[in-house]
Design an enzyme around this catalytic site. Structure first.
Site, PDB file in Angstrom:
ATOM      1  N   ASN A 165       0.825  -1.216   0.000  1.00 16.59           N
ATOM      2  CA  ASN A 165       0.000   0.000   0.000  1.00 16.59           C
ATOM      3  C   ASN A 165       0.858   1.264   0.000  1.00 16.59           C
ATOM      4  O   ASN A 165       0.600   2.205  -0.757  1.00 16.59           O
ATOM      5  CB  ASN A 165      -0.934   0.008   1.210  1.00 16.59           C
ATOM      6  CG  ASN A 165      -1.947  -1.115   1.151  1.00 16.59           C
ATOM      7  OD1 ASN A 165      -2.021  -1.823   0.143  1.00 16.59           O
ATOM      8  ND2 ASN A 165      -2.713  -1.299   2.215  1.00 16.59           N
ATOM      9  N   HIS A 197     -17.143  36.517 -31.020  1.00 18.83           N
ATOM     10  CA  HIS A 197     -18.223  35.719 -31.648  1.00 18.83           C
ATOM     11  C   HIS A 197     -17.838  35.289 -33.064  1.00 18.83           C
ATOM     12  O   HIS A 197     -18.697  35.154 -33.925  1.00 18.83           O
ATOM     13  CB  HIS A 197     -19.538  36.498 -31.712  1.00 18.83           C
ATOM     14  CG  HIS A 197     -19.933  37.134 -30.411  1.00 18.83           C
ATOM     15  ND1 HIS A 197     -20.764  36.534 -29.508  1.00 18.83           N
ATOM     16  CD2 HIS A 197     -19.577  38.328 -29.869  1.00 18.83           C
ATOM     17  CE1 HIS A 197     -20.928  37.329 -28.458  1.00 18.83           C
ATOM     18  NE2 HIS A 197     -20.205  38.424 -28.650  1.00 18.83           N
ATOM     19  N   SER A 209      -6.690  13.993 -48.933  1.00 26.81           N
ATOM     20  CA  SER A 209      -7.882  13.152 -48.861  1.00 26.81           C
ATOM     21  C   SER A 209      -7.685  12.018 -49.855  1.00 26.81           C
ATOM     22  O   SER A 209      -7.016  12.178 -50.872  1.00 26.81           O
ATOM     23  CB  SER A 209      -9.094  14.001 -49.217  1.00 26.81           C
ATOM     24  OG  SER A 209     -10.072  13.211 -49.840  1.00 26.81           O
ATOM     25  N   LYS A 243      -7.262  18.439 -51.411  1.00 26.81           N
ATOM     26  CA  LYS A 243      -7.326  18.692 -49.958  1.00 26.81           C
ATOM     27  C   LYS A 243      -5.971  18.662 -49.253  1.00 26.81           C
ATOM     28  O   LYS A 243      -5.121  17.855 -49.559  1.00 26.81           O
ATOM     29  CB  LYS A 243      -8.229  17.638 -49.292  1.00 26.81           C
ATOM     30  CG  LYS A 243      -9.681  17.707 -49.693  1.00 26.81           C
ATOM     31  CD  LYS A 243     -10.416  18.911 -49.130  1.00 26.81           C
ATOM     32  CE  LYS A 243     -10.693  18.762 -47.656  1.00 26.81           C
ATOM     33  NZ  LYS A 243     -11.683  17.751 -47.347  1.00 26.81           N
ATOM     34  N   GLU A 292      -6.415  18.854 -35.665  1.00 31.33           N
ATOM     35  CA  GLU A 292      -7.701  18.222 -35.335  1.00 31.33           C
ATOM     36  C   GLU A 292      -7.517  17.113 -34.301  1.00 31.33           C
ATOM     37  O   GLU A 292      -8.340  16.925 -33.408  1.00 31.33           O
ATOM     38  CB  GLU A 292      -8.351  17.666 -36.602  1.00 31.33           C
ATOM     39  CG  GLU A 292      -8.832  18.762 -37.529  1.00 31.33           C
ATOM     40  CD  GLU A 292      -9.263  18.233 -38.891  1.00 31.33           C
ATOM     41  OE1 GLU A 292     -10.082  18.879 -39.530  1.00 31.33           O
ATOM     42  OE2 GLU A 292      -8.761  17.171 -39.320  1.00 31.33           O
ATOM     43  N   TYR A 350      -6.630   1.811   2.414  1.00 31.36           N
ATOM     44  CA  TYR A 350      -6.540   1.254   1.072  1.00 31.36           C
ATOM     45  C   TYR A 350      -7.769   0.453   0.675  1.00 31.36           C
ATOM     46  O   TYR A 350      -8.277  -0.348   1.450  1.00 31.36           O
ATOM     47  CB  TYR A 350      -5.285   0.363   0.960  1.00 31.36           C
ATOM     48  CG  TYR A 350      -5.057  -0.112  -0.452  1.00 31.36           C
ATOM     49  CD1 TYR A 350      -4.378   0.674  -1.371  1.00 31.36           C
ATOM     50  CD2 TYR A 350      -5.551  -1.347  -0.870  1.00 31.36           C
ATOM     51  CE1 TYR A 350      -4.191   0.252  -2.676  1.00 31.36           C
ATOM     52  CE2 TYR A 350      -5.357  -1.780  -2.173  1.00 31.36           C
ATOM     53  CZ  TYR A 350      -4.676  -0.973  -3.071  1.00 31.36           C
ATOM     54  OH  TYR A 350      -4.495  -1.392  -4.360  1.00 31.36           O
TER      55      TYR A 350
HETATM   56  N1  ARG Z   1      -1.609  -3.832  -6.982  1.00 30.91           N
HETATM   57  C1  ARG Z   1      -1.961  -2.964  -5.929  1.00 30.91           C
HETATM   58  C2  ARG Z   1      -2.145  -1.540  -6.453  1.00 30.91           C
HETATM   59  O1  ARG Z   1      -1.672  -1.299  -7.477  1.00 30.91           O
HETATM   60  C3  ARG Z   1      -0.886  -2.918  -4.907  1.00 30.91           C
HETATM   61  C4  ARG Z   1      -1.368  -2.728  -3.532  1.00 30.91           C
HETATM   62  C5  ARG Z   1      -2.181  -3.878  -3.140  1.00 30.91           C
HETATM   63  N2  ARG Z   1      -2.523  -3.892  -1.808  1.00 30.91           N
HETATM   64  C6  ARG Z   1      -3.371  -4.767  -1.327  1.00 30.91           C
HETATM   65  N3  ARG Z   1      -3.614  -4.684  -0.076  1.00 30.91           N
HETATM   66  N4  ARG Z   1      -3.938  -5.631  -2.116  1.00 30.91           N
HETATM   67  O2  ARG Z   1      -2.756  -0.700  -5.865  1.00 30.91           O
END
Ligand code: ARG
Length: 463
Positions: free
Chosen positions: A111, A157, A278, A284, A291, A318
């Site tokens: 995490n 405009h 084109s 063209k 674009e 998380y």
């Molecule tokens: N693959 C997860 C992500 O990209 C990584 C963290 C995952 N953590 C967990 N507790 N499953 O966010």
């Protein structure tokens, strides 16, 4: 390493589809360098706080270096049973050095690891974008300086309003895009915060030296709350908004250039490599690049909406939804980078059709405001002066004649306030008179260019 806990239950529960569904490594592959750098810094810290020995740290780091080279050379065997690059790299480390690999994850969670990798990755992308914006701004300054005296009709405009200098119009692009540069600087600052050391979400029990890791990785500051650190992605929203704002502004510039490139306007000549023909209409020369910039803007706006929507219902700490945080931003960053490169080159190779612009200004009533101002300077209330000139302009419609082409005798019939000096009203004098700060007079535009140069110098060449 005990991989059991990391193995995806999907392979037990169902077919391949489940593995693919939960996997992020095809996206994360783009930040393998950052993942390895973060691990290297982390192992150095573990050695510093005496959780691993110097020998173990060296073992870990040289194996990580080998893995990096393998990935770079496409020799790395990705294991699709492992959900992300963190687990893939950790597994490869285990295969190279055995149990020691398992020591690297002490006090660390994927995490805070993924949050750190992502921030490091986007910091670099933002730096690239800033440099490219710098190039575009420079091109705009050069073009403005080169075309400083070209007169054109200004539009509101999409109708001719007042005469302006082309350089004033180009400097408006500069002004707009320099704000985007500031936005990216701000985004960089918000991204430059290191989450590592937050663990899964509640902090860690080892005497972690977060400053040391931040120093190693070049982070400017540390996250201040571990829950926030692993669950907030507003820095990616900032990035996506910066991309959206920039692309929207570039799209508007492109829209203007597309109009100017039309046969009806004929104000610019695009270099051949930026137009395509084109398949059926041989005459063209389509402005496809312009674009496409306009078109690709939609995708970037969409990615911003997508992440906001993903985040809005999430509890803190998380949630796996957060894995969907980076793909859109990664693709937006590529779009922005490519767009900036295309547009800078396209603009630097574009020439302006001075005669056509002047001709369109002459054959119009762009001086109507100046005639009204003239009467107002002679003490006619401006609203009355406006009505007098409007009447002339309406009467002249369909006559192929414009107010500034009337003789003094004709003008005097309309108002006795018109005197000989009214004949001094012309495109040049009109522009010169608009000398208010930021106005279109040559002096004012030159001052803007000077300011622009100073601004770019303070940005130390985009770094
Ligand atoms: N693959 C997860 C992500 O990209 C990584 C963290 C995952 N953590 C967990 N507790 N499953 O966010």
């Amino acid at each position: 390493m005990n991989n059991k806990e990391n193995k995806k239950t999907s392979s037990v529960q169902g077919g391949e589809i489940f593995g693919d569904f939960t996997s992020s490594f095809e996206v994360d592959i783009q930040m393998f360098r950052e993942d390895i750098e973060v691990s290297v810094a982390y192992s150095k810290m573990l050695f510093k706080i005496k959780i691993i020995t110097e020998h173990e740290m060296k073992q870990i780091n040289s194996a990580l270096e080998e893995i990096k080279i393998e990935i770079e050379n496409n020799n790395f065997l990705w294991n699709s049973d492992l959900e992300d690059i963190h687990l893939n790299i950790e597994n490869a480390l285990y295969n190279k050095i055995g149990e020691v690999a398992g020591k690297l994850h002490f006090g660390r969670s994927r995490n805070d690891q993924v949050a750190t990798d992502t921030r490091l990755f986007f910091k670099r992308k933002i730096t690239d974008i800033k440099k490219q914006i710098h190039v575009l701004l420079k091109v705009l300054l050069v073009l403005s300086e080169k075309n400083i005296e070209i007169i054109m009709p200004g539009y509101t405009h999409l109708q001719k309003g007042q005469p302006i200098l082309l350089s004033q119009n180009l400097m408006s692009y500069f002004s707009i895009i320099s704000r985007d540069l500031k936005r990216f600087e701000n985004t960089f600052e918000n991204t430059d915060v290191m989450p590592l050391g937050s663990g899964a979400f509640g902090g860690v029990s080892i005497p972690i030296d977060r400053e040391f890791i931040a120093n190693e990785l070049g982070f400017n500051s540390l996250s201040k709350n571990s829950i926030d650190a692993v669950s907030s992605r507003d820095y990616i929203l900032d990035l996506l908004f910066s991309c959206t704002s920039l692309m929207t502004n570039l799209s508007r510039i492109c829209e203007e250039l597309i109009i100017w490139n039309s046969e009806e306007f004929g104000y610019i000549n695009l270099s051949d490599e930026f137009t395509t023909g084109s398949s059926i209409m041989p005459q063209k020369r389509n402005p496809d690049y312009l674009e496409l910039i306009r078109g690709k803007t939609g995708g970037v706006v969409g990615q911003l909406m997508s992440l906001i929507t993903t985040l809005k219902g999430l509890t803190f700490t998380y949630n796996r939804d957060l894995q969907e945080d980076r793909q859109g931003a990664m693709s937006s960053v590529i779009t922005v980078t490519n767009t900036l490169e295309v547009l800078s080159t396209l603009l630097s190779r574009t020439t302006f059709n001075k005669e056509k612009m002047l001709d369109n200004a002459i054959n119009s009533d762009v001086l109507a405001t100046d005639f009204a101002d003239y009467l107002a300077f002679k003490k006619t209330p401006f609203r009355e002066a406006y009505q007098i000139i409007k009447k002339i302009s309406d009467t002249l419609k369909n006559s192929n004649k414009y107010i500034h082409q009337l003789s003094l005798i004709e003008l005097k019939k309309i108002s006795p306030l018109f005197e000989k000096d009214v004949l001094e009203i012309n495109l040049k004098s009109s522009i010169e008179k608009r000398n208010s700060l930021g106005g279109t007079s040559p002096d004012s535009v030159k001052a803007q260019i000077l300011e622009g140069k100073k601004f770019l110098r303070t940005k130390e060449n985009g770094k």
